[in-house]
Design a protein around this motif. Sequence first.
Motif, PDB file in Angstrom:
ATOM      1  N   UNK A  86       0.807  -1.218   0.000  1.00 33.47           N
ATOM      2  CA  UNK A  86       0.000   0.000   0.000  1.00 33.47           C
ATOM      3  C   UNK A  86       0.842   1.271   0.000  1.00 33.47           C
ATOM      4  N   UNK A  87       2.163   1.110   0.085  1.00 31.91           N
ATOM      5  CA  UNK A  87       3.105   2.210   0.249  1.00 31.91           C
ATOM      6  C   UNK A  87       3.601   2.682  -1.119  1.00 31.91           C
ATOM      7  N   UNK A  88       3.563   4.001  -1.372  1.00 29.91           N
ATOM      8  CA  UNK A  88       4.071   4.502  -2.648  1.00 29.91           C
ATOM      9  C   UNK A  88       5.591   4.448  -2.706  1.00 29.91           C
ATOM     10  N   UNK A  89       6.240   4.239  -1.559  1.00 28.13           N
ATOM     11  CA  UNK A  89       7.688   4.128  -1.532  1.00 28.13           C
ATOM     12  C   UNK A  89       8.359   5.085  -0.569  1.00 28.13           C
ATOM     13  N   UNK A  90       7.646   6.149  -0.121  1.00 29.07           N
ATOM     14  CA  UNK A  90       8.274   7.082   0.824  1.00 29.07           C
ATOM     15  C   UNK A  90       7.909   6.769   2.270  1.00 29.07           C
ATOM     16  N   UNK A  91       7.057   5.760   2.462  1.00 27.63           N
ATOM     17  CA  UNK A  91       6.700   5.230   3.782  1.00 27.63           C
ATOM     18  C   UNK A  91       5.778   6.155   4.584  1.00 27.63           C
ATOM     19  N   UNK A  92       5.232   7.157   3.911  1.00 30.09           N
ATOM     20  CA  UNK A  92       4.254   8.050   4.540  1.00 30.09           C
ATOM     21  C   UNK A  92       2.970   8.133   3.725  1.00 30.09           C
ATOM     22  N   UNK A  93       3.120   8.252   2.408  1.00 25.07           N
ATOM     23  CA  UNK A  93       1.964   8.447   1.536  1.00 25.07           C
ATOM     24  C   UNK A  93       1.552   7.133   0.878  1.00 25.07           C
ATOM     25  N   UNK A  94       0.290   6.755   0.985  1.00 27.34           N
ATOM     26  CA  UNK A  94      -0.178   5.532   0.328  1.00 27.34           C
ATOM     27  C   UNK A  94      -0.207   5.683  -1.194  1.00 27.34           C
ATOM     28  N   UNK A  95      -0.114   4.553  -1.890  1.00 28.37           N
ATOM     29  CA  UNK A  95      -0.339   4.532  -3.335  1.00 28.37           C
ATOM     30  C   UNK A  95      -1.839   4.412  -3.599  1.00 28.37           C
ATOM     31  N   UNK A  96      -2.211   4.190  -4.852  1.00 24.39           N
ATOM     32  CA  UNK A  96      -3.636   4.093  -5.184  1.00 24.39           C
ATOM     33  C   UNK A  96      -4.332   2.998  -4.387  1.00 24.39           C
TER      34      UNK A  96
END
Length: 391
Positions: A361-371
């Motif tokens: 569920x992580x976009x890769x920055x570990x704070x903001x979720x992906x779609x």
Amino acid sequence: MTLFLTVLSGPALASVSQETGRRHHLITWGASADRLGEGVADRAYRLVVRTSAGGDNLRIRLSNAFGDRPVTFDSVYAGLRKSGAELVRGSNKRLTFDGARSVTVPAGQTVYSDPLPGRLAAESDLVISVHSPDAAGPATGHGMAMATSYITEGDHTADESATSWTTRTSSWYYLDAVTVRTSASTGAVVAMGDSITDGWQSSTDLNRRWPDYLSRRLRASSATDVEGVANEGISGNKVLADGAGQSALNRLDRDVLSHPGVRTVLLFEGINDIKAHTGVTSQDLIDGYREIIKRSHDAGLCVVGATVGPYKGWYEWDAAGEAVRQEVNAFIRTSGEFDGVADFDRALRSPYDPERMLPFLDNGDHLHPNDKGMQAMADAVDLADLSCSTT
């Protein structure tokens, strides 16, 4: 589909005063206002927004909330998008203000258009085109739209073709709300938050912010009569302190309480207060939440609290901030002071390390979720909570 069947005659306030108890105005789209660079004279903006609830008698709200002088809009149109900056032929209709084609919005103020008769379908790509002959000084708008709009020089607001609209922008200028008239039993929810609510790292132009997913769930559900969704997220926003936009406390009246038809506030803020390392305690945040709850209750609205999501791996994470997050989430879950709880933390966290977001569920920055993370958040909302009542 036909949009806006006739041309308006008569001011907005007269129309609203004649409303019966069977129908009311309801916010179908919103975006938090902030300062957005400098205004430019003789410039036009073609603003593409996605509605939530359908209805008739569309109105828009133009904002000069952060201006230091009046700004005039001498041509404003509403239409439906075909693709890009091109509109569906015959859909582009002029909006008026107290019966006039032009309106001057004083510094620090907002102005509603007159209602435009005709029906607007739910989940429409609505296009608002505005031109100002004299814009100058601080412009008001929403910086991170996660959607493409268009700019041109000169007044091309009446054009339905895309020919003159060659400059793209990822911001919305001067427009901060769209309302429709619908059944008085239909309500709206305002999502108040920061960059995650604003949609950062979701797919641009695909409407995959978590409030967008929530809107689609509401449209498909018979569990609630809440249909309107307004996204009042600002990237970097805090509950307690101004900075990236006014704080949640300072913008609550304009971004939530002033909108028509709102039944519930879904409050998802706190991570920026926590990770900023400014000494904010869990009690500080709890006091801020309590003030938002009280002011919302006093206005007749319910408040659903969303737990603060995991952020271990983000560069500002530390054990002290994590302790505050856990204490704040315990309050949201167990205090009973919110009218409902959306457990976004539980929806996003890894079962192997609950201080981290699940990698899927992580976009890769570990704070903001992906779609997928955005969808998981929307799925965590109990739709019945949005129909709550303070009485």
